[in-house]
Scaffold this active site. Structure first.
Site, short mmCIF file in Angstrom:
data_model
loop_
_atom_site.label_atom_id
_atom_site.label_comp_id
_atom_site.label_asym_id
_atom_site.label_seq_id
_atom_site.Cartn_x
_atom_site.Cartn_y
_atom_site.Cartn_z
N GLN A 129 0.83 -1.20 0.00
CA GLN A 129 0.00 0.00 0.00
C GLN A 129 0.87 1.25 0.00
OE1 GLN A 129 -3.09 -0.81 -0.31
NE2 GLN A 129 -3.59 1.29 -0.76
N GLU A 181 -10.56 1.96 2.35
CA GLU A 181 -10.68 1.44 0.98
C GLU A 181 -10.49 -0.09 0.97
OE1 GLU A 181 -7.48 2.71 -1.50
OE2 GLU A 181 -8.51 2.16 -3.37
N HIS A 182 -9.40 -0.55 1.57
CA HIS A 182 -9.15 -1.99 1.67
C HIS A 182 -9.12 -2.40 3.13
CE1 HIS A 182 -6.80 -0.53 -1.92
NE2 HIS A 182 -7.54 -1.46 -2.49
N HIS A 211 -53.18 18.69 -10.61
CA HIS A 211 -52.90 17.29 -10.23
C HIS A 211 -54.21 16.62 -9.82
CE1 HIS A 211 -48.70 18.57 -10.07
NE2 HIS A 211 -48.31 17.34 -9.80
N HIS A 259 2.58 2.94 -3.19
CA HIS A 259 1.82 3.68 -4.18
C HIS A 259 2.19 5.16 -4.18
CE1 HIS A 259 -1.08 1.02 -6.01
NE2 HIS A 259 -1.42 0.50 -4.85
N ASP A 261 -5.95 -6.25 -6.36
CA ASP A 261 -5.52 -5.22 -7.30
C ASP A 261 -5.42 -5.75 -8.72
OD1 ASP A 261 -5.32 -3.19 -5.55
OD2 ASP A 261 -3.14 -3.28 -5.29
#
Lengths: 410, 410
Positions: free
Chosen positions: A241, A308-309, A401, A244, A342
């Protein structure tokens, strides 16, 4: 730190979008709207240092890119494509037909997909975004990517999937082109795919004029482990991670400080051997959190920050996972490292970050569908509801209406 | 006009958000963020001309509002609530369990709902937004509404549904309060519900920090009719849309100009009898379109502009509807007038407008759920994909990803 200290720390770190960035992106969008391709050329020259005559990648370049792939590479792409297809088909929505009410799903007509580029290639992002769109049945797929080399695996992967409309443009200007159209790039209905902070800001600003998938920030993983997990595995999961981006966030949770210490030792032992050790070190320095507390409090953290993960490598993983409400994606056990997700597991790696999983979800086939109800009431049903509907129409002061209902009861 | 002339006309009428409006809404949001309740009080005084000490509606007022409803009104609300529940339950997503992949849906924790108010009451909007949230299982519902009378049907409907958190604040300031929280109003995960253009702009600007349902513009209906439809019915259906707002848009499509002429005559005959005839006249003057052309071209119009409401009152309705891809909602036949959908049919009347149905859908129970995949690969599956995943990781230059996979194959 414990759970409470962690939540204090993280709540103080608010993300503020620089007003200047927002203003710059607004200007880029406005210029692309007004000047079309000319604005794209000028921004590509300024930001990417590339002179582009024609943004659309010629078919020959796509073919050459495909031909430059090794047999092994082609096979890998085909194999992974098959896995993604199978998964996406298994979660695709179907039409519902309940007599007086139908609910129908239709593929989007025109979709724009952003594939990151620059100095690196991301063929995995091609598979993880284009394949769900194909399974949905999207008619036109338009891919933008700041990828300027002629023979490359990104183009090769696009060619394998049959995508013909590929444009070498990136950044906020590419998002603006897809949202409003230029001479070369058509206006699409929805824009999806990962990108840097300027891409994210542009997606926020064009939202409403077109659909978008999500506004993504830096990547993040939360690992929840016990002693049944190998500390070296966990160390590499953290590195994967952190490599990145210096802003990538990593959270290591355990009910035992000893377990955390053991992972720490492996981090220390292995970190110097990494190719991207400078990025990893800076990322861990600024954005690595170690939290030891009770299970109840740790699960509360997960649901509050919705990472996220989320990787659960723990003997009670099933029990823990049943209490997780909010996450981008959950990875269970030793053989589901996030890196498998991934590249090859099946679900898309385009996932909500920074707490946004509390209200949004990872990209999937259903994000390339739109839907609507078809209402066909029988006379008996209409008669059954008309009086109540007329009562509300009268109460809301909408007399036409009321009459539109009343004339049908006569 | 014919289809081509219509598409030319409509494409030239671009909606431009005034930069000034955008700037004002940005300021409102920023002030609410910084000053909380004090900013809400000041804006409510300026815009609504009301001095509010405490935004939260006391339980007694909700109870009194409920008690002020007639038996008939209570029964109507209960009946319609039952219909909405049944419909929403029929389209609610369920968890998927495919061995190594689960896909799970979870209710959102905290939702903010905007109910319009001002001089009118919209109890129907309460039912059409709150009931789907309840069916989803949302834990906390917070309703904001610029409704300042003490006894009213909006509060009564909220009380019937068991909503305790009701705040008398509206406009962009109410959206900002829900997005970022104030002393009185908590930050929520998602904001839904209809509102005016300032509410829509605020929703656009807070999107990403919270989820939102959609950015709605003026209401619109497209009627596709033949001579099997009673022209007086169609005239009232057009009036029902036009009475909302001078900006409401109405489209009358037919394969026959004679049919359109017959509706025209009814419009002329009936318009003077309407309560809101001034609004209707101005709306029809500026935003009423009559289009006669072939079926193929008329269907093309529907898919291109994706109207909020599409009403097909035509002997071949089933055939026509099967070609409609994009619409907010489709109403089929004489006994499904759009007004029935507004009040009582079942699906929510909160629908995408202005072409946005091409990428988004009407509010429903599933918009109050979030979802994620749970990935639990067996060792055999991991071994089957590891080499391909490693190949891509290497190609993308992410060596820690490679090692995170590789260490598990040893």
């Amino acid at each position: 730190m414990n759970a409470e200290e962690f939540l204090d720390t993280i709540n103080k770190k608010e993300n503020h979008t620089a007003v200047e960035d927002m203003q710059n992106v607004m200007n880029i969008i406005s210029n692309v709207k007004q000047q079309g391709d000319a604005a794209l050329k000028s921004y590509t020259k300024d930001f990417d240092r590339v002179d582009i005559e024609n943004f659309k990648v010629p078919e020959k370049i796509l073919d050459d890119s495909l031909n430059s792939l090794s047999g092994e590479e082609r096979q890998a792409l085909a194999h992974i494509t098959g896995r993604i297809k199978e998964y996406q088909e298994s979660i695709k929505y179907s039409d519902i037909d309940n007599d007086e009410f139908k609910y129908v799903y239709r593929p989007l007509e025109k979709v724009g997909i952003y594939i990151p580029g620059g100095t690196a290639l991301y063929p995995s992002s091609v598979l993880m975004t284009v394949v769900p769109a194909l399974i949905a049945g999207v008619k036109e797929i338009h891919v933008v990517t700041p990828t300027f080399n002629t023979n490359n695996m990104t183009f090769g992967a696009l060619r394998i999937l049959g995508v013909d409309n590929v444009y070498t443009v990136g950044g906020a200007q590419a998002v603006a082109a897809l949202a409003y159209g230029t001479e070369t790039i058509p206006k699409v209905d929805k824009i999806v795919g990962p990108g840097n902070k300027f891409v994210a800001l542009a997606k926020k600003l064009v939202f409403g004029d077109v659909g978008i998938d999500m506004i993504a920030g830096p990547s993040e993983i939360l690992l929840y482990v016990d002693d049944t997990a190998d500390p070296a595995h966990i160390a590499y999961d953290i590195f994967a991670q952190a490599e990145h981006d210096v802003n990538a966030r990593t959270f290591l949770l355990s009910e035992s400080t000893d377990t955390i210490d053991r992972v720490d030792k492996e981090i220390e032992r292995l970190i110097e051997s990494l190719d991207r050790k400078e990025i990893v070190k800076e990322s861990l320095q600024n954005n690595h959190y170690k939290i030891a507390d009770t299970r109840e409090r740790l699960i509360k953290i997960i649901n509050e920050i919705s990472p996220e993960h989320v990787s659960i490598q723990h003997q009670d993983s099933a029990e823990i996972i049943s209490d997780i409400h909010y996450a981008g994606a959950v990875f269970e056990g030793t053989y589901s490292p996030e890196a498998a997700g991934d590249y090859a597991a099946g679900p898309s790696h385009v996932l909500p970050t920074d707490g946004t999983g509390r209200f949004s979800h990872g990209l999937n086939v259903n994000d390339f569908l739109t839907s609507h109800a078809v209402i066909n009431l029988k006379k008996e049903t209409f008669d059954e509801i008309a009086e109540d509907a007329k009562l509300l129409a009268a109460k809301e002061g909408l007399s036409a209406h009321y009459e539109s209902l009343n004339i049908r009861t006569e």
